[in-house]
Enzyme design. Structure first.
Site, PDB file in Angstrom:
ATOM      1  N   GLY A  27       4.951  -7.401   3.765  1.00 42.15           N
ATOM      2  CA  GLY A  27       5.430  -6.499   3.994  1.00 42.15           C
ATOM      3  C   GLY A  27       4.897  -5.411   5.421  1.00 42.15           C
ATOM      4  O   GLY A  27       4.376  -6.248   6.365  1.00 42.15           O
ATOM      5  N   VAL A  32       0.453 -10.655   2.558  1.00 42.97           N
ATOM      6  CA  VAL A  32      -0.523 -11.157   1.218  1.00 42.97           C
ATOM      7  C   VAL A  32       0.048 -12.158   1.059  1.00 42.97           C
ATOM      8  O   VAL A  32       0.577 -13.115   0.982  1.00 42.97           O
ATOM      9  CB  VAL A  32       0.344  -9.907   0.004  1.00 42.97           C
ATOM     10  CG1 VAL A  32      -0.908 -10.651  -1.355  1.00 42.97           C
ATOM     11  CG2 VAL A  32       0.407  -9.244   0.071  1.00 42.97           C
ATOM     12  N   LYS A  47      -5.276  -9.298   1.156  1.00 43.64           N
ATOM     13  CA  LYS A  47      -4.025  -8.403   2.146  1.00 43.64           C
ATOM     14  C   LYS A  47      -4.566  -8.693   3.053  1.00 43.64           C
ATOM     15  O   LYS A  47      -5.484  -7.990   3.665  1.00 43.64           O
ATOM     16  CB  LYS A  47      -4.184  -7.293   1.079  1.00 43.64           C
ATOM     17  CG  LYS A  47      -2.628  -6.182   1.657  1.00 43.64           C
ATOM     18  CD  LYS A  47      -2.367  -5.182   1.235  1.00 43.64           C
ATOM     19  CE  LYS A  47      -0.969  -3.782   1.514  1.00 43.64           C
ATOM     20  NZ  LYS A  47      -1.063  -3.738   0.554  1.00 43.64           N
ATOM     21  N   ASP A 141       4.491   5.928  -1.937  1.00 41.41           N
ATOM     22  CA  ASP A 141       5.717   4.949  -2.288  1.00 41.41           C
ATOM     23  C   ASP A 141       5.101   4.493  -3.206  1.00 41.41           C
ATOM     24  O   ASP A 141       5.147   3.487  -3.258  1.00 41.41           O
ATOM     25  CB  ASP A 141       4.704   3.946  -1.394  1.00 41.41           C
ATOM     26  CG  ASP A 141       5.767   3.498  -0.003  1.00 41.41           C
ATOM     27  OD1 ASP A 141       6.765   3.316  -0.384  1.00 41.41           O
ATOM     28  OD2 ASP A 141       5.413   2.713   0.425  1.00 41.41           O
TER      29      ASP A 141
END
Length: 643
Positions: A27, A32, A47, A141
């Protein structure tokens, strides 16, 4: 081909508990990984924040906030967070592992979803958001990338990295966060977010699930943001005719530009969606005229008669608006309640909102929009598509170029220009370098060079000096290069990969001549040049000239000799001896012929004229003695005229 640099986290055990196995996803803020909780013996998702963001306190705070936000929810439709820590100064989260795909991946596979799929996924997402809103959290988000569809049918919303506790004026702080395609108008213009901002993003996402596309698109982020602030979301049925009217109305209600006209929070939206899914949804699907622009209040929305509605729609509504004749629905009632709340501020509030919107727009442009700056991430070693996506998520325009690399596998990203860590304006162009592997360089002439000179030439040509793999007795000058080999063991062509290893075959000179030497002396001579004399390979043979016990020559090996090979020598037994036959009492000529046939050189004092009248009486040397072939043998004879 050189391999891609290894991921420093794969194979590492974090805090002596979490073993990192492999990458799952990348991301904009973190990587991850799939891992194992060694203590509880279960698979987890780990993560880990990107290294280049660790020094940014804002990102670190957001990362830590995600752990606290998600951990406090504990809802069936929210990805669970189990633990939080830091390894080598890099923060990480340990989360629930959900094998499956994201909603974004499902949309890529199907392009758009069925109504039933949309309702099922929408209800799960709203359930998770409702739990967050009840806990006083705004996600900020909401997008398909953050909706996880597990293989076992579970649907969860994750990535609370942008979540914050709700206050009277929850803002983005120094920067506007979230994905531009799903940002609410109030976030775009004023940087203000509350539960209704999540509902707006959910409405946009629902539109995308039904139609397979986002309602607002543009080449630049600012164009999309402008549409959010100044355009109404169209009805999904305009692109997906199978969408039922009540779902059309629901989407447009959630995606109202004026937050006061939307559902108050995810719980209210969830109640309406469940009514639609259960068949008890609104029977009236009309959409009331939208006269209020962003930041202004909406005039009275009292219920009009059928005639009044028709007249009003004819004068103000687009031709695509649906006819209205049915009684008011739950959605309409909620919309009207929001309109009444909006009127309370009056025109003064409208003017203030417009000013705030303008100031917020300028602030957004220079604070986080196209006029702001971002840090170029480190994408070295990534797949080219993944690296491109990472850069584009930061509103950067990506151009690709080719460059050679010793470390990065062909086809992957080598780096960027400007380099990783640089601060650049949003919408600026970043050149992404695609690896073509090591550069192809001209190979210098090495054959015939002395070894040290050849090694210098290899280094100067930007190759690696390998080993002397062979020393060959070719009769040339000792220590000179005979042949250069590549890593495959074959001779080199005109070009070779940069920093490729070059091995050498060099001359060992000539094999020494050991003829006439003793065996001991010959052994020393051969071993001095690197050959090994093997006694089992020695042979003995007669030789007419070399004395017995001396070396005639080296045994011919039948191959080209190399240093370290084993050889043998031919040892002389002296000349070969033959027994003199007994020719006594034979006619003289017959005796002479017999000795010649035996390999000797016979002679006699009897003249040839009388040989037919003579008999042999013996030889000198005598019969039975052993002498070398060719030895002169004198035949004694007597002459008798009685023959």
């Amino acid at each position: 081909m050189n391999s891609v640099p290894s991921d420093p986290f794969i194979g590492r055990t974090l805090d002596e508990r979490y073993l990192v196995r492999s990458r799952i996803a990348r991301g904009g803020m973190a990587m991850v990984y799939l891992g194992n909780d060694l203590r509880l013996q279960r698979r987890v998702a780990i993560k880990v924040m990107h290294q280049h963001l660790v020094e940014d306190e804002n990102f670190t705070r957001r990362f830590e906030r995600e752990a606290r936000s998600a951990a406090m929810l504990g809802h069936a439709n929210v990805v669970g967070v189990f633990d939080q820590g830091a390894d080598g100064g890099v923060p990480y989260l340990v989360m629930e592992y959900l094998p499956g795909i994201t909603l974004r991946e499902l949309l890529k596979q199907q392009r758009r979803l069925t109504v039933d799929q949309t309702l099922e996924i929408g209800e799960a997402v709203l359930s998770g958001l409702a739990a967050a809103h009840a806990a006083g959290l705004v996600h900020r988000d909401v997008k398909p990338e953050n909706v996880l569809l597990a293989d076992d049918g579970r649907i969860k919303i994750g990535d609370f990295g942008l979540a914050r506790a709700v206050s009277a004026n929850t803002t983005t702080g120094q920067a506007l966060l979230g994905t531009i395609a799903y940002l609410s108008p109030e976030l775009v213009t004023r940087g203000i977010a509350d539960e209704r901002s999540d509902v707006y993003a959910f409405g946009i996402m629902t539109f995308e699930m039904l139609t397979g596309r986002q309602p607002f698109r543009g080449e630049q982020a600012m164009q999309i943001a402008y549409q959010h602030a100044h355009s109404d979301v169209p009805a999904p049925s305009s692109l997906a005719p199978e969408t039922p009217p009540e779902l059309d109305e629901f989407v447009r209600w959630c995606a109202e530009r004026d937050p006061s006209l939307r559902p108050l929070d995810a719980a209210q939206a969830l109640e309406a969606l469940r009514a639609i899914r259960n068949g008890g949804g609104p029977g009236d699907t009309r959409i009331l005229p939208r006269t209020g622009a962003i930041g202004t209040t909406t005039p009275s929305t009292t219920v009009l008669s059928g005639a009044e509605q028709g007249a009003l729609q004819a004068s103000t509504a687009p031709s695509a608006e649906r006819p209205s004749s049915a009684p008011a629905t739950a959605v309409d009632r909620a919309r009207r309640a929001g309109a009444r709340r909006a009127r309370r501020g009056g025109w003064l509030a409208a003017a203030l909102v417009v000013l705030i919107a303008l100031a917020g727009g300028v602030g957004w442009w220079w604070g986080q929009g196209p006029g702001s700056q971002v840090t170029v991430p480190d994408v070295a070693g990534e797949e080219l598509d993944a690296a491109t996506l990472t850069l584009e998520e930061l509103s950067l325009t990506v151009e690709t170029d080719k460059c050679s690399s010793l470390e990065v596998e062909k086809g992957r990203a080598v780096g960027t220009e400007p380099a990783a860590g640089s601060r650049v304006d949003r919408e600026s162009t970043v050149t992404l370098c695609r690896s073509t592997g090591p550069a192809k360089l001209d190979v210098p002439t090495l054959n015939g060079l002395p070894l040290e000179e050849a090694q210098r030439a290899i280094e100067e040509a930007r190759f690696r000096v390998g080993e002397v793999v062979e020393e060959r007795f070719d009769g040339g000058e000792r220590g000179t290069v005979i042949l250069a080999l590549g890593s495959n063991g074959k001779g080199l062509g005109e070009t070779y990969s940069e920093q490729g290893r070059i091995d050498l075959i060099v001359s060992a000179g000539s094999v020494p001549d050991v003829a006439g030497q003793t065996v001991e002396a010959a052994t020393e001579s051969l071993e001095a040049v690197g050959l090994s004399v093997d006694a089992d390979a020695n042979v003995e043979e007669h030789h007419g000239e070399v004395p017995e016990g001396s070396v005639i020559a080296m045994v011919d090996p039948g191959r080209e000799l190399r240093v370290g090979d084993g050889v043998g020598v031919r040892i002389s037994l002296g000349p070969e001896l033959f027994e003199i036959p007994d020719v006594a009492e034979l006619p003289l000529q017959e005796a002479i012929d017999t000795l010649e046939q035996a390999g000797f050189s016979p002679s006699s004092g009897v003249l040839e004229t009388f040989r037919d009248f003579a008999r042999a009486t013996g030889t000198e040397p005598a019969a039975g003695e052993r002498v070398p072939a060719g030895t002169e043998v004198v035949v004694r004879a007597r002459v008798s005229l009685d023959f």
